[in-house]
Structure formats: structure tokens, C-alpha cells
Write an enzyme that holds these catalytic residues in place. Structure first.
Site, PDB file in Angstrom:
ATOM      1  N   GLY A 195      -0.488   3.821   4.998  1.00 32.05           N
ATOM      2  CA  GLY A 195       0.798   3.146   5.151  1.00 32.05           C
ATOM      3  C   GLY A 195       1.899   4.124   5.495  1.00 32.05           C
ATOM      4  CG  ASN A 228       2.233   3.691   0.232  1.00 28.37           C
ATOM      5  OD1 ASN A 228       2.942   3.353  -0.703  1.00 28.37           O
ATOM      6  ND2 ASN A 228       2.594   3.523   1.503  1.00 28.37           N
ATOM      7  CE1 TYR A 265       3.167  -6.886  -2.265  1.00 27.46           C
ATOM      8  CE2 TYR A 265       4.459  -7.345  -4.236  1.00 27.46           C
ATOM      9  CZ  TYR A 265       4.036  -6.465  -3.261  1.00 27.46           C
ATOM     10  OH  TYR A 265       4.470  -5.164  -3.274  1.00 27.46           O
TER      11      TYR A 265
END
Length: 263
Positions: free
Chosen positions: A13, A87, A159
Site C-alpha cells: 500500500g 499495510n 470494513y
């Protein structure tokens, strides 16, 4: 303080946000950094900005084969891999009552939860095969521990499921690594609100963010993350309010125990 001079760090990421800030902060402390992202242009921009031989790799961590291939390429680059910052993550906003188990939900689970497991497994195998020791920091969230008041009503339920799952997974993994003599030290980064591409569409100007959000910039998050690893912390929170956000759950359990006569 960890000496990163001559060490190799992989950051997933890394094309933007927290990942880019971590890559830049590690490079600033002497590490050679592998910048991985599904956004190839973003990864290359981060690596170019760092300079001095940073490597960019494009990969889609939802692909079950990607983690192993990424770890192998990163380790082959300089013949070592001292730190992995797992990440990469994606956002999601849909109320659970309307959520279907569709391709978007499956991808969320793959990237935010199972990719971290595959990265940890590949890294453990690598360290055991080489006899080297390593360090793995997985990015969770304040949602790993609680349902923060500041995000109520935003449809972050699924999430949050992935981020809570990654916390429990990392806790179990820490025990298994210790009992299995896997030479990898684990950390779980739990950021609160950080001004990344997930938040920017909702709050174009970070200066106008609601005070209750306690918004910080990615650079500050990276600073806290590296400080947490320096201190050898397993849990690395970025916001003080996380402790307060946890209280309704812990108090609710305590109240239930008392009501049931189990206290």
C-alpha cells in the site's frame, strides 16, 4: 531505537497515504525500501521520491499467489528482508442490513484480512528457511478494538469486521510464532482517522475536518508507527481516544457478568 541502515523494508500500500509515509520514514532512517501497491504509478512515484535505489513492485494482494511472489521478489532484491509493513487495505461503506456477499465484499475480505495472513505465512517461511530474524507490522484500525463514535452511521460495519479480524489473527499469530520458534517480531498498528485517499473524498480540506474526528496526517501516523516498533510494542495505537472508545464494550461485559451472578 532500531537501526535501519542497510536493512530492507517492504511496505504494501506504498503508493499513497500511510504506506507512502511509512516508506518515506523508513528511507529517512536508512532503510532500502520496496514499495508495493496495486497502483503501479503510485508505487513508482513513492520509490522515485525516495530515490537511492528504492524498488517499486505492482501487485494485487487479492490474488492468492501475490503475497508469496511479492515476498520472494522483495527478499531477492538485496538478499535480505528485515521488515514487512503489511499495510495495504481498502475502504468500504455500506450498511450491513443491505450488504450482499458479492464480489466487492469478497475483495474487501481478501485484501484487508486474508492477504495479511498470506503475507505473514510467506514471511515466516522465508525467515525460517534463511535463519534470519525479521519484523512484521500489520495495519489494523481503531475499528479493530471498538466502534468509534466519530464513524457511527457511515456504513463501516464490514470494513470493521476485517479490521477486528486482523487484530485477533495477529494476536493468535504472535502466540504461534513464539511457540513455533518463528523468528519474526509482530506489531499491530491501529490508526484512528488519518488523512488518506479513503477520507479525502469526504473531507477535501483536512483543516475543516470535524474536531471529534481527531484527524492526523499520514506522516504523523508513520512517526508513531516507527516509534512503537522502536519501543517493541505489540499494540501501536495512534489516538488516545481509542482507550475511551473501548469502555462501552468492557463495561457492558462487566455489567452482564454481574447481572448473571458470575462476578
Amino acid at each position: 531505537m532500531i537501526d535501519y541502515a542497510g536493512k530492507v523494508a517492504l511496505v504494501t500500500g506504498a503508493g499513497s497515504g500511510i504506506g507512502r509515509a511509512l516508506a518515506e520514514a523508513l528511507a529517512g532512517r536508512g532503510a532500502k525500501v520496496v514499495c508495493a501497491d496495486i497502483d503501479e504509478a503510485g508505487a513508482k512515484a513513492t520509490a522515485t521520491g525516495i530515490g537511492h535505489g528504492a524498488l517499486a513492485i505492482a501487485c494485487d494482494l487479492a490474488d492468492h499467489e501475490a503475497a508469496g511472489a511479492l515476498l520472494a521478489e522483495a527478499a531477492d532484491w538485496q538478499g535480505r528482508l528485515d521488515l514487512v509493513c503489511s499495510n495495504a487495505g481498502i475502504g468500504f461503506g455500506k450498511r450491513l442490513i443491505k450488504q450482499q456477499q458479492d464480489a466487492a465484499a469478497d475483495r474487501l475480505m481478501e485484501v484487508n484480512l486474508f492477504a495479511n495472513l498470506r503475507i505473514a505465512q510467506a514471511y515466516a517461511r522465508l525467515m525460517q528457511a534463511t535463519g534470519a530474524s525479521g519484523r512484521l507490522m500489520i495495519t489494523g484500525s481503531e475499528n479493530s478494538l471498538s466502534r468509534p463514535d466519530a464513524v457511527q452511521g457511515t456504513g463501516q460495519g464490514l470494513y470493521a469486521v476485517t479490521k477486528h479480524g486482523v487484530l485477533i489473527m495477529t494476536e493468535w499469530m504472535r502466540d504461534e510464532f513464539r511457540s513455533g520458534n518463528v523468528p519474526v517480531e509482530l506489531h499491530i498498528l491501529m490508526p484512528g482517522a488519518v488523512y488518506t485517499g479513503l477520507i479525502a473524498p469526504l473531507i477535501p480540506d483536512p483543516a475543516k475536518a470535524p474536531a471529534g474526528l481527531n484527524l492526523i496526517m499520514p506522516e504523523r501516523c508513520a512517526e508513531i508507527a516507527l516509534r512503537g516498533m522502536d519501543l517493541g510494542l505489540f499494540y501501536i495505537p495512534t489516538h488516545a481516544h481509542i482507550a475511551e472508545d473501548m469502555k462501552p464494550r468492557t463495561q457492558g461485559v462487566a455489567d452482564a457478568l454481574a447481572a448473571l451472578g458470575l462476578s
